[in-house]
Design a protein around this motif. Structure first.
Motif, PDB file in Angstrom:
ATOM      1  N   ARG A 183       0.868  -1.184   0.000  1.00 14.28           N
ATOM      2  CA  ARG A 183       0.000   0.000   0.000  1.00 14.28           C
ATOM      3  C   ARG A 183       0.900   1.228   0.000  1.00 14.28           C
ATOM      4  O   ARG A 183       1.606   1.494   0.978  1.00 14.28           O
ATOM      5  CB  ARG A 183      -0.920  -0.026   1.219  1.00 14.28           C
ATOM      6  N   ALA A 218      -1.619   9.491   6.489  1.00 10.57           N
ATOM      7  CA  ALA A 218      -1.184   8.564   5.437  1.00 10.57           C
ATOM      8  C   ALA A 218      -0.428   7.379   6.018  1.00 10.57           C
ATOM      9  O   ALA A 218      -0.546   6.249   5.516  1.00 10.57           O
ATOM     10  CB  ALA A 218      -0.313   9.300   4.427  1.00 10.57           C
ATOM     11  N   ARG A 253       3.697  14.008  -9.695  1.00 15.27           N
ATOM     12  CA  ARG A 253       2.744  12.956  -9.362  1.00 15.27           C
ATOM     13  C   ARG A 253       2.484  12.053 -10.562  1.00 15.27           C
ATOM     14  O   ARG A 253       2.263  10.842 -10.400  1.00 15.27           O
ATOM     15  CB  ARG A 253       1.437  13.557  -8.842  1.00 15.27           C
ATOM     16  N   GLY A 307       1.304   5.396  -0.750  1.00 13.53           N
ATOM     17  CA  GLY A 307       0.710   6.708  -0.970  1.00 13.53           C
ATOM     18  C   GLY A 307       1.775   7.704  -1.386  1.00 13.53           C
ATOM     19  O   GLY A 307       2.905   7.652  -0.902  1.00 13.53           O
ATOM     20  N   GLN A 325      -2.462   4.351   6.907  1.00 12.17           N
ATOM     21  CA  GLN A 325      -3.155   3.645   5.835  1.00 12.17           C
ATOM     22  C   GLN A 325      -2.228   2.990   4.819  1.00 12.17           C
ATOM     23  O   GLN A 325      -2.705   2.271   3.936  1.00 12.17           O
ATOM     24  CB  GLN A 325      -4.088   4.621   5.102  1.00 12.17           C
ATOM     25  N   HIS A 326      -0.927   3.234   4.925  1.00 14.66           N
ATOM     26  CA  HIS A 326      -0.007   2.771   3.897  1.00 14.66           C
ATOM     27  C   HIS A 326       1.217   2.090   4.488  1.00 14.66           C
ATOM     28  O   HIS A 326       1.570   2.326   5.654  1.00 14.66           O
ATOM     29  CB  HIS A 326       0.443   3.948   3.021  1.00 14.66           C
ATOM     30  N   HIS A 361       1.747  -3.351  -6.365  1.00 13.95           N
ATOM     31  CA  HIS A 361       1.491  -2.093  -5.669  1.00 13.95           C
ATOM     32  C   HIS A 361       0.010  -1.737  -5.701  1.00 13.95           C
ATOM     33  O   HIS A 361      -0.656  -1.907  -6.729  1.00 13.95           O
ATOM     34  CB  HIS A 361       2.272  -0.946  -6.325  1.00 13.95           C
ATOM     35  N   MET A 362      -0.493  -1.250  -4.580  1.00 12.96           N
ATOM     36  CA  MET A 362      -1.789  -0.556  -4.510  1.00 12.96           C
ATOM     37  C   MET A 362      -1.466   0.897  -4.216  1.00 12.96           C
ATOM     38  O   MET A 362      -1.001   1.230  -3.122  1.00 12.96           O
ATOM     39  CB  MET A 362      -2.671  -1.144  -3.405  1.00 12.96           C
ATOM     40  N   VAL A 363      -1.666   1.757  -5.194  1.00 17.80           N
ATOM     41  CA  VAL A 363      -1.138   3.118  -5.151  1.00 17.80           C
ATOM     42  C   VAL A 363      -2.258   4.128  -4.937  1.00 17.80           C
ATOM     43  O   VAL A 363      -3.308   4.056  -5.588  1.00 17.80           O
ATOM     44  CB  VAL A 363      -0.368   3.431  -6.450  1.00 17.80           C
ATOM     45  N   SER A 364      -2.004   5.073  -4.036  1.00 19.92           N
ATOM     46  CA  SER A 364      -2.956   6.154  -3.761  1.00 19.92           C
ATOM     47  C   SER A 364      -2.285   7.488  -4.043  1.00 19.92           C
ATOM     48  O   SER A 364      -1.228   7.801  -3.466  1.00 19.92           O
ATOM     49  CB  SER A 364      -3.415   6.126  -2.301  1.00 19.92           C
ATOM     50  N   ASP A 365      -2.893   8.285  -4.921  1.00 24.09           N
ATOM     51  CA  ASP A 365      -2.430   9.644  -5.197  1.00 24.09           C
ATOM     52  C   ASP A 365      -3.075  10.563  -4.164  1.00 24.09           C
ATOM     53  O   ASP A 365      -4.278  10.786  -4.167  1.00 24.09           O
ATOM     54  CB  ASP A 365      -2.827  10.042  -6.617  1.00 24.09           C
ATOM     55  N   LEU A 366      -2.247  11.121  -3.273  1.00 19.58           N
ATOM     56  CA  LEU A 366      -2.743  11.948  -2.172  1.00 19.58           C
ATOM     57  C   LEU A 366      -2.740  13.429  -2.512  1.00 19.58           C
ATOM     58  O   LEU A 366      -3.019  14.264  -1.641  1.00 19.58           O
ATOM     59  CB  LEU A 366      -1.910  11.684  -0.909  1.00 19.58           C
TER      60      LEU A 366
END
Length: 414
Positions: free
Chosen positions: A186, A247, A213, A188, A250-251, A225-230
């Motif tokens: 996970r 963050a 980004r 971010g 959660q990551h 990967h599980m990717v989060s754009d913050l």
């Protein structure tokens, strides 16, 4: 190695030292998941897989031809056999056989139990049901033994490994439909800076569009990967601290760009020190010296520089190996080649440099590299046009055109 840019003379870590620190600090995740084979491409195998069967399961023909028993052919006579049937792939010939008889057989078909030889169709003559062999025919040819590729209980694929299409084909051939893999990381990521504007909005004076980004989103594209754009975080220490703490819950990994230097609005290092711990900060590398590595709770943190080319270099040299380590993937190493450089290269002593180059092959097969253009760390067009790094050691002070250099092609790893 000493930092010559600041009066307090911080010590700079070399690229090799920083990479060693990252790999020593990060421990491999232990969580696993079981997934179906069609979803396994690029995932990291957690448990080695053994074959439940022989591959191939039975003796099969390696060529299209005629299957027969070599002992049925009399020596010294023009060899002739009676054709009694056909063995197809998936449709074996099961009828009994008498001496001197043969079966038409196709590649991949099960060889009848009576046969020990297959002669190719190009070597024989057929007249009705009579098959004539050449005088120089050879016995015991063109048969694949059961298990000649893989024996039952033999290891198919060893863990850990990032699974390729070739691996999936091998696993499928053994009838393996589910495998155990490392869970996805996970991750971010966000950009920092008051000057940054999202796409779709007009630019005011002093503002720029946030490209980092999009660079990171592409670099992080990986089945593991599980990717989060913050998004974008402004230059406000309180907001940055809030982002860090939220963050981190959660990551597994947070990656920021910008704010890692020593300016009045560069808050990343001091915020990381407040929220967690800093393992190291500045490195003997160009571009990319201000890189913060540390941890917030159980979440690893990489604070990359703001210039996009520095993001590219530091991601490839430090973040990617760190993610590989965390995910349990075997460590990869960029392919390095010694090639002739057609451009003179300028460099200051003291930091290992990764200049952007264009590697090509001359008409006679020689590999040659040249600079892709100006080497300022904000110049994305040059980075876009390049296909390799030209690696120059910290002790180097540049080279003349025609000298040999080390290059790392972007698209090749070992």
């Amino acid at each position: 190695m000493t930092d010559i840019c600041y009066p307090n003379k911080h010590n700079l870590l070399s690229v090799q030292q920083a990479l060693l620190e990252i790999r020593k600090a990060i421990e491999v995740i232990t969580d696993l998941e079981v997934i179906a084979l069609p979803q396994a491409l690029g995932r990291i195998l957690a448990d080695s897989v053994v074959s439940p069967i022989d591959i191939p399961p039975q003796r099969t023909a390696a060529m299209d031809g005629y299957a027969f028993a070599a002992s049925d052919i009399s020596a010294g006579h023009p060899p002739k056999m009676q054709l009694i049937g056909t063995a197809w792939a998936g449709q074996p010939f099961l009828a009994p056989q008498m001496p001197g008889q043969c079966v038409r057989i196709f590649t991949g078909a099960v060889v009848p139990s009576f046969a020990d030889s297959v002669i190719t169709q190009e070597q024989i003559e057929v007249d009705g049901n009579t098959v004539s062999l050449p005088l120089d025919w050879q016995p015991y040819k063109n048969i694949r033994a059961a298990g000649s590729d893989v024996k039952q209980h033999e290891e198919l694929v060893s863990a850990p490994k990032k699974l390729t299409a070739r691996d999936l084909s091998l696993l499928a051939a053994a009838g393996v439909d589910k495998i155990s893999v490392k869970r996805k990381l996970r991750i971010g990521f966000f950009s920092t800076g008051d000057e940054l504007v999202p796409l779709g909005e007009p630019l005011a004076t002093g503002q720029i569009y946030d490209s980092n980004r999009y660079l990171l989103a592409g670099l992080l594209s990986d089945p593991n990967h599980m990717v989060s754009d913050l998004g974008i975080v402004v230059d406000d220490q309180f907001k940055l601290e809030q982002t860090f703490r939220h963050a981190a819950q959660q990551h597994d990994v947070i990656i920021s760009t910008g704010g890692a230097s020593v300016g009045d609005a560069d808050f990343v290092k001091q915020t990381l020190e407040k929220c967690g711990q800093v393992s190291f900060w500045k490195l003997a590398i160009k571009p990319g010296k201000p890189l913060a590595f540390g941890k917030i709770g159980e979440c690893w943190f990489f604070g990359l520089p703001g210039n996009p080319v520095a993001v590219l270099v530091t991601y490839e040299k430090f973040v990617k190996p760190g993610l590989e380590r965390l995910a349990g993937a075997p460590a990869t190493q960029a392919l390095r080649l010694r090639v002739r450089c057609d451009s003179p290269l300028k460099k200051s002593h003291g930091r290992q440099e990764y200049q952007r180059g264009i590697l090509c092959q001359s008409a006679d097969g020689e590999l040659v590299v040249r600079l892709a253009g100006q080497q300022d760390s904000h110049q994305l067009k040059v980075a876009s046009q390049s296909n390799c790094f030209i690696v120059m050691d910290a002790a180097s002070s540049g080279i003349d055109a025609g000298e040999m250099v080390t290059v790392e092609p972007f698209s090749a790893v070992l």
